[in-house]
Write a protein that holds these residues in place. Structure first.
Motif, PDB file in Angstrom:
ATOM      1  N   LEU A 110      32.488 122.096  48.590  1.00  0.00           N
ATOM      2  CA  LEU A 110      32.838 123.358  49.224  1.00  0.00           C
ATOM      3  C   LEU A 110      34.318 123.601  48.960  1.00  0.00           C
ATOM      4  CD1 LEU A 110      31.401 125.481  51.110  1.00  0.00           C
ATOM      5  CD2 LEU A 110      32.460 124.262  53.026  1.00  0.00           C
ATOM      6  N   GLY A 112      37.845 125.892  49.616  1.00  0.00           N
ATOM      7  CA  GLY A 112      38.388 126.673  50.716  1.00  0.00           C
ATOM      8  C   GLY A 112      39.739 127.277  50.407  1.00  0.00           C
ATOM      9  N   TYR A 132      35.584 129.995  52.715  1.00  0.00           N
ATOM     10  CA  TYR A 132      34.824 128.920  52.082  1.00  0.00           C
ATOM     11  C   TYR A 132      33.826 129.499  51.092  1.00  0.00           C
ATOM     12  CZ  TYR A 132      36.512 125.748  55.729  1.00  0.00           C
ATOM     13  OH  TYR A 132      37.298 124.988  56.562  1.00  0.00           O
ATOM     14  N   SER A 133      33.615 128.761  49.995  1.00  0.00           N
ATOM     15  CA  SER A 133      32.566 129.114  49.041  1.00  0.00           C
ATOM     16  C   SER A 133      32.042 127.840  48.400  1.00  0.00           C
ATOM     17  CB  SER A 133      33.099 130.084  47.980  1.00  0.00           C
ATOM     18  OG  SER A 133      34.128 129.496  47.206  1.00  0.00           O
ATOM     19  N   SER A 135      28.695 125.134  48.505  1.00  0.00           N
ATOM     20  CA  SER A 135      27.480 124.682  49.175  1.00  0.00           C
ATOM     21  C   SER A 135      27.367 125.229  50.594  1.00  0.00           C
ATOM     22  CB  SER A 135      27.446 123.149  49.213  1.00  0.00           C
ATOM     23  OG  SER A 135      26.349 122.708  49.994  1.00  0.00           O
ATOM     24  N   GLY A 136      26.434 126.162  50.784  1.00  0.00           N
ATOM     25  CA  GLY A 136      26.193 126.695  52.116  1.00  0.00           C
ATOM     26  C   GLY A 136      25.620 125.652  53.051  1.00  0.00           C
ATOM     27  N   LEU A 139      28.399 123.573  54.455  1.00  0.00           N
ATOM     28  CA  LEU A 139      29.137 124.313  55.475  1.00  0.00           C
ATOM     29  C   LEU A 139      28.399 124.319  56.801  1.00  0.00           C
ATOM     30  CD1 LEU A 139      31.455 126.149  56.376  1.00  0.00           C
ATOM     31  CD2 LEU A 139      30.144 128.091  55.517  1.00  0.00           C
ATOM     32  N   GLU A 140      27.101 124.583  56.767  1.00  0.00           N
ATOM     33  CA  GLU A 140      26.337 124.647  58.014  1.00  0.00           C
ATOM     34  C   GLU A 140      26.288 123.287  58.703  1.00  0.00           C
ATOM     35  OE1 GLU A 140      25.470 127.354  59.609  1.00  0.00           O
ATOM     36  OE2 GLU A 140      26.528 128.308  57.945  1.00  0.00           O
ATOM     37  N   ARG A 143      29.937 122.847  60.147  1.00  0.00           N
ATOM     38  CA  ARG A 143      30.605 124.054  60.650  1.00  0.00           C
ATOM     39  C   ARG A 143      31.408 123.773  61.921  1.00  0.00           C
ATOM     40  NH1 ARG A 143      30.321 129.742  60.408  1.00  0.00           N
ATOM     41  NH2 ARG A 143      28.814 129.653  58.699  1.00  0.00           N
ATOM     42  N   VAL A 152      36.050 130.273  60.474  1.00  0.00           N
ATOM     43  CA  VAL A 152      35.288 129.993  59.258  1.00  0.00           C
ATOM     44  C   VAL A 152      34.728 131.301  58.702  1.00  0.00           C
ATOM     45  CG1 VAL A 152      33.233 128.882  58.325  1.00  0.00           C
ATOM     46  CG2 VAL A 152      34.674 127.663  59.971  1.00  0.00           C
ATOM     47  N   TYR A 154      32.556 132.445  55.338  1.00  0.00           N
ATOM     48  CA  TYR A 154      31.849 132.037  54.123  1.00  0.00           C
ATOM     49  C   TYR A 154      31.709 133.244  53.212  1.00  0.00           C
ATOM     50  CZ  TYR A 154      28.218 129.955  51.147  1.00  0.00           C
ATOM     51  OH  TYR A 154      27.492 129.459  50.091  1.00  0.00           O
ATOM     52  N   ALA A 162      36.055 131.663  47.118  1.00  0.00           N
ATOM     53  CA  ALA A 162      37.082 131.451  48.149  1.00  0.00           C
ATOM     54  C   ALA A 162      38.466 131.625  47.535  1.00  0.00           C
ATOM     55  CB  ALA A 162      36.945 130.069  48.779  1.00  0.00           C
TER      56      ALA A 162
END
Length: 285
Positions: A110, A112, A132-133, A135-136, A139-140, A143, A152, A154, A162
């Motif tokens: 991820l 940032g 952030y950009s 892997s979603g 991030l979850e 988080r 945060v 995304y 990002a």
């Protein structure tokens, strides 16, 4: 926080230290490593090497000088099964390459972009946020941790987004600083106190900031005349007064003339009824 994933922070510069203090204040156990020995944070466990720091953690946050520093710090370090969050300032292409580099080593990645200065970190009232950009899923899963230092935001699965948003926002800020510098320069040698002028300047810039929504709408619709109050012909004519005033005040116009030249080019191309959105077309190469 009731469940604590093991966590490591690589980099204890001004921003890294601010991030670390925020996590420690929130009760997050933290292992830290810094390229320059001797720098640490009270309450954190200090690792002797980046490899040692990474080995004991699932979540690895990196905040170093630049992309080359990231590569050097993690060279030869086993990243298999790790979640790497890179908060080091980089370009979009560097972020994409670093994501591929990390994923080839078995890590989720991820990227940032920190939209704050160190004193804003860990202080929600400041409005600080981190873009952030990548892997979603990463991030979850983290988080709650990543939301401790700042908000945060995304911006997509493309790891470079990002950095792209970060640089776009910073570029707009740089342009604003240029205008502020010119404005204060005009007051030099007069009886106008900078402290008296500052509230007027801040309120005016705040009022004008809403224009970004109009620009976005014009770009989306392709109609650069939509909602225009002051058209390009009027603004180019008015620029002469700005330039003459600068000359009278003994102030260089070098911060203004590049943008004014683009306005004049767009007007010469027959777009008198537009605002300044058409200048964006001139910038694309």
């Amino acid at each position: 926080m009731t469940e604590h994933t093991s966590m490591t922070l690589l980099g204890l510069g001004a921003m890294g230290s601010a991030l670390g203090r925020a996590w420690l204040a929130a009760g997050r156990p933290l292992t830290v490593w810094n390229r320059t020995p001797g720098r640490t944070l009270e309450g954190a466990e200090v690792a002797a090497s980046a490899a040692e720091a990474v080995a004991g953690a699932r979540l690895v946050v990196v905040c170093l000088l630049d992309d080359a520093s990231v590569g050097a710090a993690l060279d030869g370090v086993d990243l298999a099964g790790k979640d790497v969050v890179n908060l080091t300032t980089s370009t979009p292409d560097q972020a994409r390459a670093r994501a591929a580099w990390a994923e080839a080593r078995g890590a989720r990645f991820l990227d940032g972009g920190i939209m704050a200065v160190p004193p804003m970190i860990g202080a929600p009232e400041t409005g600080a946020f981190i873009l952030y950009s990548g892997s979603g899923d990463l991030l979850e899963q983290h988080r709650d941790v990543l939301g401790v230092p700042a908000g945060v935001v995304y911006v997509g699965a493309d790891p470079g987004y990002a950095a792209l948003h970060d640089v776009a926002l910073l570029s707009a800020m740089t342009g604003m600083f240029a205008g502020v510098s010119h404005a204060f320069a005009l007051l030099r040698g007069t009886d106008v106190a900078p402290r008296d002028f500052a509230p007027l300047l801040a309120s005016w810039l705040t009022a004008m900031s809403g224009s970004v929504y109009g620009v976005a709408d014009q770009l989306e619709t392709g109609d650069y005349t939509k909602g225009v109050a002051s058209n390009l012909a009027m603004m180019v004519e008015g620029n002469a007064t700005l330039l003459r005033t600068a000359e009278e005040q003994g102030v260089s116009t070098e911060l203004l003339t590049p943008f004014m030249a683009l306005m004049e080019r767009r007007l010469a191309d027959g777009h008198a009824d537009e605002g300044t959105t058409g200048v964006i077309d001139l910038l694309a190469r």
